[in-house]
Design an enzyme around this catalytic site. Sequence first.
Site, mmCIF file in Angstrom:
data_model
loop_
_atom_site.group_PDB
_atom_site.id
_atom_site.type_symbol
_atom_site.label_atom_id
_atom_site.label_comp_id
_atom_site.label_asym_id
_atom_site.label_seq_id
_atom_site.Cartn_x
_atom_site.Cartn_y
_atom_site.Cartn_z
ATOM 1 N N ASP A 159 -5.375 6.127 6.164
ATOM 2 C CA ASP A 159 -4.007 5.765 5.704
ATOM 3 C C ASP A 159 -3.636 4.574 6.838
ATOM 4 O OD1 ASP A 159 -1.168 6.411 5.364
ATOM 5 O OD2 ASP A 159 -2.087 8.247 4.701
ATOM 6 N N HIS A 232 4.092 6.165 6.712
ATOM 7 C CA HIS A 232 3.279 6.880 5.948
ATOM 8 C C HIS A 232 2.243 7.702 6.360
ATOM 9 C CE1 HIS A 232 0.299 7.469 2.611
ATOM 10 N NE2 HIS A 232 1.533 7.172 1.873
ATOM 11 N N SER A 576 0.929 10.900 -2.493
ATOM 12 C CA SER A 576 0.596 10.849 -1.171
ATOM 13 C C SER A 576 1.012 12.202 -0.246
ATOM 14 C CB SER A 576 1.485 9.606 -0.496
ATOM 15 O OG SER A 576 0.648 8.426 -0.629
#
Length: 787
Positions: A159, A232, A576
């Site tokens: 990520d 994220h 995601s």
Amino acid sequence: MENLLHRLSFFLLILLLPPSLLQASSSSSSPSHHKQVYIVYFGEHSGVRTFQEIEASHHSYLLSVKETEEDARTSLVYSYKNSINGFAAFLTPHEADRLSEMEEVVSVIRSDPRKYSMHTTRSWEFAGLRETTTGKNLEKEDLLIKSRYGKDVIVGMLDNGVWPESRSFNDERMGPIPHSWKGVCQFGDSFNSSHCNRKIIGARYYIKGYEAYYGPLNRTLDYLSPRDMDGHGTHTSSTVGGRRVNSVSALGGFASGTASGGAPLARLAIYKVCWAIPGQGKEGGNTCFEEDMLAAIDDAIADGVDVLSISIGTRVPVGYDEDGIAIGALHAIKKNIVVACSAGNSGPAPSTLSNPAPWIITIGASSVDRKFSAPVVLGNGVKIMGQTVTPYKLEKKLYPLVYAAQVTNSDVPNNISGQCLPGSLSPEKAKGKIVLCLRGNGTRVGKGMEVKRAGGIGFILGNSKANGDELAADAHLLPATAVNYGDALKILNYIESAKAPKAHIERAKTVLGAQPAPFMAAFSSRGPNTISPDILKPDITAPGLNILAAWSEASSPTKMAEDHRVVKYNILSGTSMSCPHVAAASALLKAIHPSWSSAAIRSALITSAGLNNNEHNLITDASGNSADPFQFGSGHFRPTKAADPGLVYDASYKDYLLFLCSSGSKSLDSSFKCPKNSPSPVNLNYPSLAIPKLNGSVSAIRTVTNVGGSNSVYFVSVKPPPGISVKVSPPILFFNRAGQKKSFTITVKLDNGITADSIEKDKYAFGWYTWSDGIHNVRSPMAVSVA
Ligand SMILES: *[C@@H]1O[C@H](CO)[C@@H](O)[C@H](O)[C@H]1NC(C)=O
Ligand SMILES: *[C@@H]1O[C@H](CO)[C@@H](O)[C@H](O)[C@H]1NC(C)=O
Ligand SMILES: *[C@@H]1O[C@H](CO)[C@@H](O)[C@H](O)[C@H]1NC(C)=O
Ligand SMILES: *[C@@H]1O[C@H](CO)[C@@H](O)[C@H](O)[C@H]1NC(C)=O
Ligand SMILES: *[C@@H]1O[C@H](CO)[C@@H](O)[C@H](O)[C@H]1NC(C)=O
């Protein structure tokens, strides 16, 4: 001399090209310092070789196409040495061609900054709210206790890094790091060994591919370290393995609650592979290069991860030999690592899946039973349901209500005048009013900011038809709410018919038990599988709409330049977000069944998934129509049931290679020679069945392994797709011990009297077959289209 000739011929070539072509090539969007990186992939390492020997071998390949030793040495970007055999290097197209002609070379892949993206929607919502980060089922204490909360299972996160100070990553009362762990904690910007602990046991970053394209990282845009400047990676990591954190801080007075990852005692290993795109601002998001991802996966395998969670995929489907994630995942599977990947956010159009390989768990996204209710009350007393996590509120009175198209500047074209794009609204006309804007182009939060800029007092975001009932709970910067398509039309009607339209937006509050839930997110990518039509994808769906998890304090909840808020938790949507839910469930299953293969774990998740929503009907799409296996795979994940699936469909690394032999895909391992008669691709022992272009009949063989009680009898039941008959033989399976395997044949043919002509060509019909012993229901979806 040769060099000079080469240059001369290149020069000539340029002269001979027609001007139109020259223009096209010179306007290619790459930065000027850009040199092209290619990945040269061989497959497996043959025999036992030292790292020096491997690098020497890679160097000799480079030397065979480069002019000098020096050229060969300086062109090397990565030499993949652990499990993956290959390298990344600066090459000319001609050199790449020459290498791709060599027999040992499986594929030569051109690196492309636009090929992969992270699978969050462009939503950027926020709240600090009541829990249910995770699906309800995941919260079942008994599963968590049985799995000891995923204790000591190591989950690798590919990520964009982590915010290690988040309370979700505290390591209080966690035992020593497992001996099997061989990874490192890499030093860098605002990151050193003190930022790893017994929760975040490793952290690395991979940037050579990014820097080969963009040049040195601009360190005001991102940290040159495993630290997350975007949010994220912190969000996905805490969804997998975040600790229980009580009274998550609340912005704007929302109820505080508990946040927890799915496997709170699992260990996290951070592999930062995605980086800020220069010149695009925070909203521009991140990009991920496949040579960096391959290096990370190669290290993760050697470091000793048990599960990989990858919320990244290609923007358009590509073959496995050109997909770094598929190649890396195959190597991971060989070491029995479970690989969970997001299906993508390109729905609701069909054939939009990424990560379709049969050795990956491919995950769609659906809603949870929690709403952030903020109704609109119209001047005529009608109350319309809306959602938001906006902390701002209106005074308790009615305000003038307008549709954006009524208050735009005069030069805004009609076709986009309702969308509140930046600069489109007239401050004279919008001031003091509640403005209804429609979705379409532009970001949701950006539309609210436009209303605010023009002096609007409140903002209603109306879905377009494509968005259906899917409401994203955004942290707008003014009093706001979001309504579905039908309600947007109702409000428009009211505005048109009322003499002086007025409205009030009520303050948002959290509502649990919302119905129906789950429903499929409109953005979740859909089957059929264009790369392997014989494999039904996605495999499963999990929560991916309005998910609360930890956030980077170097970012803001909306990531807009104008938003200066700093928050510890944020709400995001996307596959995601659903991928780490399934990665967490896989970690729990690994903790309970350490000897299970990655295929067995995937099988358990698939065959135990649920088809119904909390109104006891089949899961629907965002518009309320029944959804199908091309949206949800086998259904919504149920980790508690997956822990005791009864039977599993197992498969080995070799099975996947055999599948590639017969399915027309390129082999991914040059050391493996395909046998003359490879089994048909429909015979890969997959827990679901896809038969494209049925003509006559097709039989598939499946083998189930008993992982339940020692004396059990399973009966099959079938719900055939309409117009198709399905026969399973034998229809009863007897097991007298655990671990025993039994095979059966499933034959699919067009019903008598039904010809291919009477069924719509290329349109899929869906059915199910289920093995049941009275305790376990081992259900598989099937999809059939006719030739
Ligand atoms: C690591 O960074 C922290 C500050 O974030 C600092 O206090 C500490 O001394 C550093 N440790 C090492 C080993 O450099
Ligand atoms: C780095 O990014 C910042 C913020 O966007 C920008 O102001 C600066 O000019 C950039 N630096 C370079 C060297 O490009
Ligand atoms: C709207 O119409 C203008 C011409 O009037 C056209 O240039 C533009 O592409 C259209 N936009 C959309 C979103 O259809
Ligand atoms: C968004 O913009 C693109 C390009 O201008 C246009 O083709 C498309 O129709 C627009 N979509 C909507 C919903 O307005
Ligand atoms: C279906 O099979 C029949 C008989 O084998 C063959 O003649 C026909 O061309 C096939 N149809 C298609 C569309 O493949």
